[in-house]
Enzyme design. Structure first.
Site, PDB file in Angstrom:
ATOM      1  CB  ALA A  65      -0.886  -0.016   1.234  1.00 51.55           C
ATOM      2  N   GLY A 109       0.534  -4.930   0.954  1.00 58.58           N
ATOM      3  CA  GLY A 109      -0.713  -4.942   0.185  1.00 58.58           C
ATOM      4  C   GLY A 109      -0.538  -5.579  -1.188  1.00 58.58           C
ATOM      5  CD  GLU A 112      -2.234  -7.464   3.100  1.00 54.86           C
ATOM      6  OE1 GLU A 112      -2.001  -6.286   2.741  1.00 54.86           O
ATOM      7  OE2 GLU A 112      -2.649  -7.741   4.234  1.00 54.86           O
ATOM      8  CD  GLU A 132       2.029  -5.521   5.592  1.00 52.86           C
ATOM      9  OE1 GLU A 132       2.841  -6.446   5.856  1.00 52.86           O
ATOM     10  OE2 GLU A 132       1.122  -5.633   4.748  1.00 52.86           O
TER      11      GLU A 132
HETATM   12  N1  CO8 Z   1       4.590   3.131  -0.847  1.00 56.10           N
HETATM   13  C1  CO8 Z   1       4.972   4.282  -1.417  1.00 56.10           C
HETATM   14  N2  CO8 Z   1       6.100   4.384  -2.186  1.00 56.10           N
HETATM   15  C2  CO8 Z   1       6.833   3.292  -2.352  1.00 56.10           C
HETATM   16  C3  CO8 Z   1       6.486   2.051  -1.768  1.00 56.10           C
HETATM   17  C4  CO8 Z   1       5.294   2.000  -0.987  1.00 56.10           C
HETATM   18  N3  CO8 Z   1       4.857   0.855  -0.426  1.00 56.10           N
HETATM   19  N4  CO8 Z   1       7.447   1.146  -2.104  1.00 56.10           N
HETATM   20  C5  CO8 Z   1       8.332   1.789  -2.872  1.00 56.10           C
HETATM   21  N5  CO8 Z   1       7.973   3.080  -3.033  1.00 56.10           N
HETATM   22  C6  CO8 Z   1       8.691   4.127  -3.777  1.00 56.10           C
HETATM   23  C7  CO8 Z   1       9.917   4.596  -3.044  1.00 56.10           C
HETATM   24  O1  CO8 Z   1       9.585   5.552  -2.070  1.00 56.10           O
HETATM   25  C8  CO8 Z   1      10.737   5.154  -4.177  1.00 56.10           C
HETATM   26  O2  CO8 Z   1      10.242   6.432  -4.505  1.00 56.10           O
HETATM   27  P1  CO8 Z   1      11.274   7.656  -4.757  1.00 56.10           P
HETATM   28  O3  CO8 Z   1      12.087   7.227  -5.944  1.00 56.10           O
HETATM   29  O4  CO8 Z   1      10.374   8.815  -5.021  1.00 56.10           O
HETATM   30  O5  CO8 Z   1      12.091   7.764  -3.521  1.00 56.10           O
HETATM   31  C9  CO8 Z   1      10.411   4.232  -5.340  1.00 56.10           C
HETATM   32  O6  CO8 Z   1       9.181   3.585  -4.999  1.00 56.10           O
HETATM   33  C10 CO8 Z   1      11.459   3.170  -5.578  1.00 56.10           C
HETATM   34  O7  CO8 Z   1      11.661   2.503  -4.342  1.00 56.10           O
HETATM   35  P2  CO8 Z   1      13.114   2.271  -3.722  1.00 56.10           P
HETATM   36  O8  CO8 Z   1      14.038   3.363  -4.109  1.00 56.10           O
HETATM   37  O9  CO8 Z   1      12.936   2.014  -2.263  1.00 56.10           O
HETATM   38  O10 CO8 Z   1      13.542   0.942  -4.498  1.00 56.10           O
HETATM   39  P3  CO8 Z   1      14.539  -0.199  -3.996  1.00 56.10           P
HETATM   40  O11 CO8 Z   1      14.772  -1.062  -5.165  1.00 56.10           O
HETATM   41  O12 CO8 Z   1      15.728   0.383  -3.314  1.00 56.10           O
HETATM   42  O13 CO8 Z   1      13.716  -1.006  -2.868  1.00 56.10           O
HETATM   43  C11 CO8 Z   1      11.749  -2.101  -1.971  1.00 56.10           C
HETATM   44  C12 CO8 Z   1      12.554  -1.722  -3.239  1.00 56.10           C
HETATM   45  C13 CO8 Z   1      12.556  -3.119  -1.148  1.00 56.10           C
HETATM   46  C14 CO8 Z   1      10.462  -2.720  -2.466  1.00 56.10           C
HETATM   47  C15 CO8 Z   1      11.492  -0.834  -1.125  1.00 56.10           C
HETATM   48  O14 CO8 Z   1      10.933   0.169  -1.977  1.00 56.10           O
HETATM   49  C16 CO8 Z   1      10.516  -1.043   0.005  1.00 56.10           C
HETATM   50  O15 CO8 Z   1      10.900  -1.586   1.036  1.00 56.10           O
HETATM   51  N6  CO8 Z   1       9.260  -0.594  -0.159  1.00 56.10           N
HETATM   52  C17 CO8 Z   1       8.266  -0.649   0.890  1.00 56.10           C
HETATM   53  C18 CO8 Z   1       7.746  -2.056   1.073  1.00 56.10           C
HETATM   54  C19 CO8 Z   1       6.732  -2.077   2.199  1.00 56.10           C
HETATM   55  O16 CO8 Z   1       7.011  -1.778   3.333  1.00 56.10           O
HETATM   56  N7  CO8 Z   1       5.485  -2.469   1.855  1.00 56.10           N
HETATM   57  C20 CO8 Z   1       4.387  -2.535   2.822  1.00 56.10           C
HETATM   58  C21 CO8 Z   1       3.629  -1.236   2.818  1.00 56.10           C
HETATM   59  S1  CO8 Z   1       2.360  -1.171   4.062  1.00 56.10           S
HETATM   60  C22 CO8 Z   1       1.120  -2.109   3.397  1.00 56.10           C
HETATM   61  O17 CO8 Z   1       1.202  -2.612   2.323  1.00 56.10           O
HETATM   62  C23 CO8 Z   1      -0.107  -2.271   4.250  1.00 56.10           C
HETATM   63  C24 CO8 Z   1      -1.227  -2.858   3.439  1.00 56.10           C
HETATM   64  C25 CO8 Z   1      -2.497  -2.881   4.231  1.00 56.10           C
HETATM   65  C26 CO8 Z   1      -3.454  -1.801   3.812  1.00 56.10           C
HETATM   66  C27 CO8 Z   1      -4.742  -2.069   4.508  1.00 56.10           C
HETATM   67  C28 CO8 Z   1      -5.799  -1.068   4.293  1.00 56.10           C
HETATM   68  C29 CO8 Z   1      -7.076  -1.448   5.006  1.00 56.10           C
END
Ligand code: CO8
Length: 258
Positions: A65, A109, A112, A132
């Site tokens: 998400a 997400g 999921e 998360e």
């Molecule tokens: N949300 C927003 N932006 C994101 C997300 C995300 N989940 N993941 C990546 N991005 C963005 C980064 O901020 C980055 O943007 P920018 O270039 O502007 O800085 C761009 O995508 C590229 O990402 P990275 O530079 O981090 O790329 P890497 O190759 O270094 O890393 C990863 C890739 C490992 C995937 C890393 O981006 C990461 O850890 N992302 C977050 C993963 C995460 O924590 N996901 C869980 C999110 S919480 C969730 O999903 C809860 C769901 C439940 C919702 C329920 C509602 C009822």
């Protein structure tokens, strides 16, 4: 309809929906999930579509998400807005088969969403995770429930508590995905599975999806009763007669969804 965050392609009997927020690794925000549900509902209502594929990019199916959309929210915001709940309810009402074709990250997400599809075909580059906990929260779109049913308690706890990622080989071994293929062949494989489904009676395909989904919702006895009723109901269709006649006549069945 023109979409901002997804690309929809309907070719022959298959609708392919590609998540398209490359700058955010396809992070799921309200716009994307709303558009995805609209596209799914359109495909479900379109007589030409017999199977749906949801996919992302080579690097990410969806990295979760959208954290920037959630970061400033309070409990009250989340509780009163039913955040993402309308979308997950809309998703659950789609009756046509949905395949998730996953390459790269399917996290939070994203994992999921893949599990909400009917089955997952993974590229050998796929990485699944529920990280998360690293953000000080837990899964909220079914991850604690669905992942546990797919891979069992021990592995689900490991994933949710440590936040570690699972590669495609481990995901297949654990029952999270149905097949793993080389990344270059992912869409061809998903397409070939979708083509196979599209050849079947749509009534039988919908009933099979309905009955398998019931296994997640009820007791074995209730589930077996449900299956039995649906099985019996198939005998009210022309497709049952055609399927069985074609078998005895040693020819391909021509299903007409009647
Ligand atoms: N949300 C927003 N932006 C994101 C997300 C995300 N989940 N993941 C990546 N991005 C963005 C980064 O901020 C980055 O943007 P920018 O270039 O502007 O800085 C761009 O995508 C590229 O990402 P990275 O530079 O981090 O790329 P890497 O190759 O270094 O890393 C990863 C890739 C490992 C995937 C890393 O981006 C990461 O850890 N992302 C977050 C993963 C995460 O924590 N996901 C869980 C999110 S919480 C969730 O999903 C809860 C769901 C439940 C919702 C329920 C509602 C009822």
């Amino acid at each position: 309809m023109a979409f901002e965050t997804i690309i929809v392609d309907v070719e022959d009997d298959i609708a392919t929906i590609t998540l398209n927020r490359p700058d955010a690794l396809n992070a799921l925000n309200s716009t994307l999930l709303g558009e995805l549900c609209t596209a799914l509902e359109e495909a479900d209502a379109n007589d030409k579509v017999r199977c749906i594929i949801i996919t992302g990019s080579e690097k990410a199916f969806a990295a979760g998400a959208d954290i920037s959309e959630m970061a400033d929210k309070s409990f009250v915001d989340m509780y009163t807005s039913r955040f993402f709940q309308n979308e997950t309810d809309r998703f659950a009402r789609i009756r046509k088969p949905i395949i998730a074709a996953v390459s790269g990250y399917a996290l939070g997400g994203g994992c999921e969403l893949a599990m909400m599809c009917d089955f997952i075909i993974a590229a050998d580059t796929a990485k699944f995770g529920q990280p998360e906990i690293n953000l000080g929260v837990i899964a909220g779109m079914g991850g604690t429930q669905r992942l546990t049913r797919f891979v069992g308690k021990s592995k689900a706890m490991d994933m949710h508590l440590t936040g570690r990622f699972m590669n495609a080989e481990e995901a297949e071994r654990s029952g999270l995905v149905s097949r793993v293929v080389p990344a270059k062949k992912l869409m061809a494989e998903a397409r070939s599975a979708a083509d196979k489904i599209a050849e079947k009676s749509q009534i039988a395909a919908m009933a099979a999806k309905d009955a398998v989904d019931r296994a997640f919702e009820t007791t074995l006895t209730e589930g077996l009763n449900y299956e039995r009723r649906l099985f019996q109901a198939m005998f009210a269709t022309d497709d049952q007669s055609e399927g069985m006649t074609a078998f005895t006549e040693k020819r391909e069945a021509q299903f007409r969804d009647k």
